[in-house]
Design an enzyme around this catalytic site. Structure first.
Site, PDB file in Angstrom:
ATOM      1  N   ARG A 211      48.143  15.765  75.101  1.00  0.00           N
ATOM      2  CA  ARG A 211      46.994  15.181  75.802  1.00  0.00           C
ATOM      3  C   ARG A 211      47.013  15.553  77.284  1.00  0.00           C
ATOM      4  O   ARG A 211      45.984  15.927  77.860  1.00  0.00           O
ATOM      5  CB  ARG A 211      46.988  13.648  75.632  1.00  0.00           C
ATOM      6  CG  ARG A 211      46.611  13.174  74.244  1.00  0.00           C
ATOM      7  CD  ARG A 211      46.384  11.676  74.205  1.00  0.00           C
ATOM      8  NE  ARG A 211      47.614  10.903  74.250  1.00  0.00           N
ATOM      9  CZ  ARG A 211      48.281  10.466  73.197  1.00  0.00           C
ATOM     10  NH1 ARG A 211      47.867  10.765  71.972  1.00  0.00           N
ATOM     11  NH2 ARG A 211      49.382   9.742  73.333  1.00  0.00           N
ATOM     12  N   PHE A 227      38.321  13.379  65.185  1.00  0.00           N
ATOM     13  CA  PHE A 227      39.351  12.438  64.723  1.00  0.00           C
ATOM     14  C   PHE A 227      39.943  11.704  65.933  1.00  0.00           C
ATOM     15  O   PHE A 227      41.155  11.673  66.142  1.00  0.00           O
ATOM     16  CB  PHE A 227      40.461  13.172  63.958  1.00  0.00           C
ATOM     17  CG  PHE A 227      39.968  14.006  62.811  1.00  0.00           C
ATOM     18  CD1 PHE A 227      39.662  13.432  61.585  1.00  0.00           C
ATOM     19  CD2 PHE A 227      39.795  15.377  62.953  1.00  0.00           C
ATOM     20  CE1 PHE A 227      39.207  14.217  60.522  1.00  0.00           C
ATOM     21  CE2 PHE A 227      39.349  16.165  61.899  1.00  0.00           C
ATOM     22  CZ  PHE A 227      39.052  15.574  60.676  1.00  0.00           C
ATOM     23  N   ASP A 249      34.906   9.672  64.980  1.00  0.00           N
ATOM     24  CA  ASP A 249      35.869   9.114  64.034  1.00  0.00           C
ATOM     25  C   ASP A 249      35.111   8.398  62.933  1.00  0.00           C
ATOM     26  O   ASP A 249      33.986   7.925  63.163  1.00  0.00           O
ATOM     27  CB  ASP A 249      36.835   8.152  64.725  1.00  0.00           C
ATOM     28  CG  ASP A 249      38.126   7.969  63.944  1.00  0.00           C
ATOM     29  OD1 ASP A 249      39.105   8.686  64.249  1.00  0.00           O
ATOM     30  OD2 ASP A 249      38.157   7.138  63.028  1.00  0.00           O
ATOM     31  N   ASP A 299      42.306  17.302  65.944  1.00  0.00           N
ATOM     32  CA  ASP A 299      43.587  16.622  65.727  1.00  0.00           C
ATOM     33  C   ASP A 299      43.480  15.723  64.492  1.00  0.00           C
ATOM     34  O   ASP A 299      43.453  14.499  64.600  1.00  0.00           O
ATOM     35  CB  ASP A 299      43.950  15.802  66.970  1.00  0.00           C
ATOM     36  CG  ASP A 299      45.324  15.159  66.862  1.00  0.00           C
ATOM     37  OD1 ASP A 299      46.180  15.701  66.137  1.00  0.00           O
ATOM     38  OD2 ASP A 299      45.537  14.109  67.495  1.00  0.00           O
ATOM     39  N   CYS A 339      49.885  17.873  62.094  1.00  0.00           N
ATOM     40  CA  CYS A 339      51.060  16.999  62.061  1.00  0.00           C
ATOM     41  C   CYS A 339      51.720  17.009  60.683  1.00  0.00           C
ATOM     42  O   CYS A 339      52.572  16.168  60.392  1.00  0.00           O
ATOM     43  CB  CYS A 339      50.676  15.576  62.459  1.00  0.00           C
ATOM     44  SG  CYS A 339      49.483  14.786  61.343  1.00  0.00           S
TER      45      CYS A 339
END
Length: 395
Positions: A211, A227, A249, A299, A339
């Site tokens: 970030r 997201f 989102d 992300d 991730c």
């Protein structure tokens, strides 16, 4: 009496290199009858002592190593692990102005299956393995000793516990229930965290460094933050003086929190919008409408929980990044992350390269990203490196 696990011949190499996992196929025999989560002695096929681990009869990872020497696995053991991990976090907290960080990062901090995140004066524990679950009381005793001012809350409500023969569990372990929002700060940004109901333990601490690194791309730009959860990259985009930020989102409560976070930091809400939508569908709608952005943050949540899901995950990452590339103005930047621990950085880079071909774009990789420094990767446990990202210059 402690049960003893004997490894099959030639199955001790990784343990001697201090990798913390023993798979079921690597075990020759077991003396004794260890119960779920019990501490067992681990020996090679000739009976040479290798260490102590936690037994998990329902998992393919049958033993997770606590240590490679003879030492009691008690509250003092966990206190020593906490005190070994604490200096790094104290340094990072001072350097980056943190009141929220990961205190214990499971295997990478010598406590397999245990993560502990600190949000101001709350410690939030996730116990993901049978051994971690069995050591709950010793862990709490150690945390209370080192952080007497903190409340302790458990968020062991993740699906992986089922593979260990464990049920979900949440609640207070010490002190008081967390309020609806606990305020943390990182890099000068204030963020509301919902400990009891938020994702993971409440927030994505692992993306903190990414970030901050994203800020330099934001000045005067139109940004699409996909997201977005409770703001995250969108807050840093506004910190970086973005001209306009669209946060997307599928969760309205998360968007409400994102908007509250923007207001808390004094950011101009006329320069931010909060869109409740499915990202895959919205990107296609934006493409049809001719929308364009200067920076897109991609992300997504983990697409691959197991090897059987990896092929589908690759398709998902490729599709969503191709769409993002098609929505960027010439010279725009895609900040894309994965991730999924099962997807290594090389494979993720290849997926982005394939997405560029399908999008008909010329793409250059200009920066790489990884999980924040309070999520270290132990040299004996490369699986601890799971978060990877790229800054892609799209022409």
């Amino acid at each position: 009496m402690t049960a003893t696990v004997y490894l099959a011949k030639d199955r001790d190499k990784s343990i001697k290199r201090r990798h913390p996992w023993i798979f079921s196929r690597g075990i020759a025999r077991i003396e004794g009858k260890p119960a779920l989560g019990d501490t067992v002695t681990v020996c090679d096929h000739q009976g040479e002592f290798l260490g102590l681990g936690a037994y998990s009869p329902q998992s393919q990872i049958r033993v997770r190593m606590w240590c490679f020497e003879k030492t009691p696995i008690d509250s003092d053991f966990f206190l020593a692990r906490i005190r070994a991990a604490k200096p790094l976090r104290t340094m990072l907290a001072k350097r980056d102005g943190l009141t929220g960080y990961r205190l214990l990062a499971a295997e990478s901090d010598g406590v397999p299956g245990i993560t502990v995140d600190k949000y101001d004066n709350y410690l939030v524990c996730q116990l993901l393995s049978a051994g971690a679950d069995a050591q709950r009381d010793n862990l709490v005793t150690a945390l209370r000793t080192e952080f007497p001012e903190c409340h302790i809350y458990e968020r062991s409500d993740v699906a992986i516990r089922k593979k260990e023969g464990l049920k979900p569990r949440t609640g207070v372990l010490h002190g008081e229930e967390p309020p609806a929002s606990v305020i943390i700060e990182e890099n000068g940004v204030a963020i509301e965290v919902d400990i009891a109901n938020g994702h993971k333990t409440g927030f994505y601490l692992d993306q903190r460094d990414s970030r901050e690194q994203a800020v330099k791309y934001m000045d005067g730009k139109r940004v699409l933050n996909c997201f977005c959860y409770t703001g995250g990259f969108g807050l840093y985009a506004q910190k970086g003086n973005a001209n306009q930020v669209t946060n997307v989102d599928v969760s309205q409560p998360a968007l409400d929190k994102a908007k509250a976070n923007a207001a808390r930091n004094g950011f101009d809400l006329t320069r931010a919008e909060f869109v409740n939508a499915d990202v895959f569908k919205l990107l296609r709608t934006y493409r049809e409408q001719g929308e364009r952005f200067d920076v897109i943050v991609m992300d997504p949540p983990k697409f691959a929980e197991s090897k059987s899901q990896l092929t589908g995950a690759c398709r998902g990452y490729k599709d969503i990044n191709m769409l993002a590339m098609q929505l960027l103005n010439p010279g725009g930047v895609l900040l894309s992350y994965s991730c999924s621990g099962l997807m290594d950085a090389g494979l993720f880079q290849k997926i982005l390269a394939d997405a560029a071909l399908d999008a008909g774009k010329n793409v250059q990789f200009i920066e790489r990203f990884a999980q924040a420094a309070d999520h270290p990767t132990h040299s004996a446990y490369p699986e601890g490196f799971y978060l990877k990202g790229f800054a892609c210059l799209v022409q």
